[in-house]
Design a protein around this motif. Structure first.
Motif, short mmCIF file in Angstrom:
data_model
loop_
_atom_site.label_atom_id
_atom_site.label_comp_id
_atom_site.label_asym_id
_atom_site.label_seq_id
_atom_site.Cartn_x
_atom_site.Cartn_y
_atom_site.Cartn_z
N LYS A 233 0.88 -1.23 -0.10
CA LYS A 233 -0.10 0.02 0.16
C LYS A 233 1.01 1.23 -0.14
O LYS A 233 1.80 1.44 0.65
N CYS A 234 0.55 2.23 -0.90
CA CYS A 234 1.24 3.33 -0.88
C CYS A 234 0.49 4.49 -0.32
O CYS A 234 -0.77 4.60 -0.66
N ASN A 235 0.96 5.24 0.77
CA ASN A 235 0.35 6.21 1.45
C ASN A 235 0.80 7.63 0.83
O ASN A 235 0.32 8.53 1.77
N LEU A 236 0.81 7.69 -0.34
CA LEU A 236 1.22 9.08 -0.74
C LEU A 236 0.14 10.11 -0.81
O LEU A 236 0.05 11.33 -0.44
N SER A 237 -1.12 9.52 -1.23
CA SER A 237 -2.39 10.65 -1.09
C SER A 237 -2.59 10.96 0.13
O SER A 237 -2.90 12.13 0.43
N ARG A 238 -2.40 10.28 1.13
CA ARG A 238 -2.84 10.35 2.69
C ARG A 238 -1.78 11.54 2.81
O ARG A 238 -2.05 12.50 3.68
N ILE A 239 -0.43 11.26 2.86
CA ILE A 239 0.79 12.09 3.15
C ILE A 239 0.59 13.49 2.31
O ILE A 239 0.86 14.64 2.92
N LEU A 240 0.16 13.39 1.15
CA LEU A 240 -0.11 14.72 0.34
C LEU A 240 -1.02 15.66 0.82
O LEU A 240 -1.04 16.74 1.00
N GLY A 241 -2.28 15.02 1.29
CA GLY A 241 -3.11 15.63 1.94
C GLY A 241 -2.92 16.13 3.45
O GLY A 241 -3.28 17.43 3.56
N GLU A 242 -2.34 15.58 3.90
CA GLU A 242 -1.70 16.12 5.40
C GLU A 242 -0.97 17.29 5.05
O GLU A 242 -0.87 18.22 6.08
N LYS A 243 0.07 17.15 4.09
CA LYS A 243 0.92 18.44 3.85
C LYS A 243 0.52 19.38 3.08
O LYS A 243 1.09 20.43 2.77
N ARG A 244 -0.77 19.11 2.70
CA ARG A 244 -1.58 20.06 1.69
C ARG A 244 -0.75 20.56 0.49
O ARG A 244 -0.38 21.57 0.16
N LEU A 245 -0.34 19.38 -0.18
CA LEU A 245 0.45 19.37 -1.53
C LEU A 245 -0.28 18.77 -2.47
O LEU A 245 -1.27 17.92 -2.14
N LYS A 246 -0.04 19.16 -3.65
CA LYS A 246 -0.77 18.51 -4.86
C LYS A 246 0.24 17.83 -5.82
O LYS A 246 1.56 18.08 -5.74
N VAL A 247 -0.04 16.81 -6.67
CA VAL A 247 0.60 16.18 -7.50
C VAL A 247 1.60 16.90 -8.12
O VAL A 247 2.79 16.87 -8.34
N SER A 248 1.09 17.98 -8.58
CA SER A 248 1.62 19.06 -9.73
C SER A 248 2.89 19.52 -8.95
O SER A 248 4.21 19.92 -9.43
N ASP A 249 2.55 19.96 -7.68
CA ASP A 249 3.68 20.67 -6.96
C ASP A 249 5.02 19.85 -6.51
O ASP A 249 6.19 19.97 -6.88
N VAL A 250 4.57 18.50 -6.21
CA VAL A 250 5.58 17.54 -6.15
C VAL A 250 6.38 17.21 -7.36
O VAL A 250 7.63 17.22 -7.30
N ALA A 251 5.75 16.82 -8.35
CA ALA A 251 6.27 16.76 -9.66
C ALA A 251 7.16 17.91 -10.03
O ALA A 251 8.30 17.83 -10.42
N ARG A 252 6.91 19.23 -9.99
CA ARG A 252 7.58 20.21 -10.17
C ARG A 252 8.73 20.52 -9.45
O ARG A 252 9.87 20.80 -9.89
N ASP A 253 8.59 20.24 -8.21
CA ASP A 253 9.80 20.49 -7.22
C ASP A 253 10.76 19.20 -7.06
O ASP A 253 11.92 19.45 -6.77
N THR A 254 10.51 18.01 -7.51
CA THR A 254 11.23 17.09 -7.48
C THR A 254 11.94 16.39 -8.94
O THR A 254 12.96 15.68 -9.05
N ASP A 255 11.21 17.05 -10.05
CA ASP A 255 11.49 16.42 -11.34
C ASP A 255 11.21 15.03 -11.41
O ASP A 255 11.95 14.43 -12.45
N ILE A 256 10.21 14.64 -10.70
CA ILE A 256 9.88 13.32 -10.93
C ILE A 256 8.44 13.24 -12.05
O ILE A 256 7.86 14.10 -11.79
N ASN A 257 8.52 12.71 -13.01
CA ASN A 257 7.28 12.42 -13.92
C ASN A 257 6.21 12.47 -13.12
O ASN A 257 5.85 11.54 -12.16
N ARG A 258 5.29 13.42 -13.71
CA ARG A 258 3.96 13.52 -13.11
C ARG A 258 3.24 12.31 -13.04
O ARG A 258 2.33 11.95 -12.11
N GLY A 259 3.24 11.60 -13.94
CA GLY A 259 2.67 10.23 -14.30
C GLY A 259 3.05 9.31 -13.20
O GLY A 259 2.08 8.48 -12.85
#
Length: 68
Positions: A3-29
Motif C-alpha cells: 500500500k502506498c500512502n502518498l495520497s494521505r501524506i500529500l493531503g496532510e501536507k496540503r500538497l498537490k501532485v503537480s507541486d511534487v512533480a515540479r519540485d522533484t523533477d519526477i514525472n507527473r505520471g
C-alpha cells in the motif's frame, strides 16, 4: 499487498501532485500512479527522492497490507 500512502501524506501536507512533480523533477505520471495506487513498479531513486522531499521514512510511504 503493498500500500502506498502518498495520497494521505500529500493531503496532510496540503500538497498537490503537480507541486511534487515540479519540485522533484519526477514525472507527473509516476507520481499520479503512486497517488492512485496503480503503479506496478517504481524506481528506487524515485522512492528516495519522494521520502526526502516529504520528510518521511520509506515505511511511512509504503506498507505491507494483508490481503484477507
Amino acid at each position: 499487498m503493498l500500500k502506498c500512502n502518498l495520497s494521505r501524506i500529500l493531503g496532510e501536507k496540503r500538497l498537490k501532485v503537480s507541486d511534487v512533480a515540479r519540485d522533484t523533477d519526477i514525472n507527473r505520471g509516476t507520481i499520479t500512479r503512486l497517488y492512485n495506487e496503480t503503479a506496478t513498479r517504481v524506481e528506487l531513486d524515485v522512492l528516495e527522492t519522494l521520502c526526502k522531499y516529504l520528510d518521511v521514512e520509506i515505511g511511512e510511504l509504503l506498507e505491507i497490507q494483508d490481503t484477507e
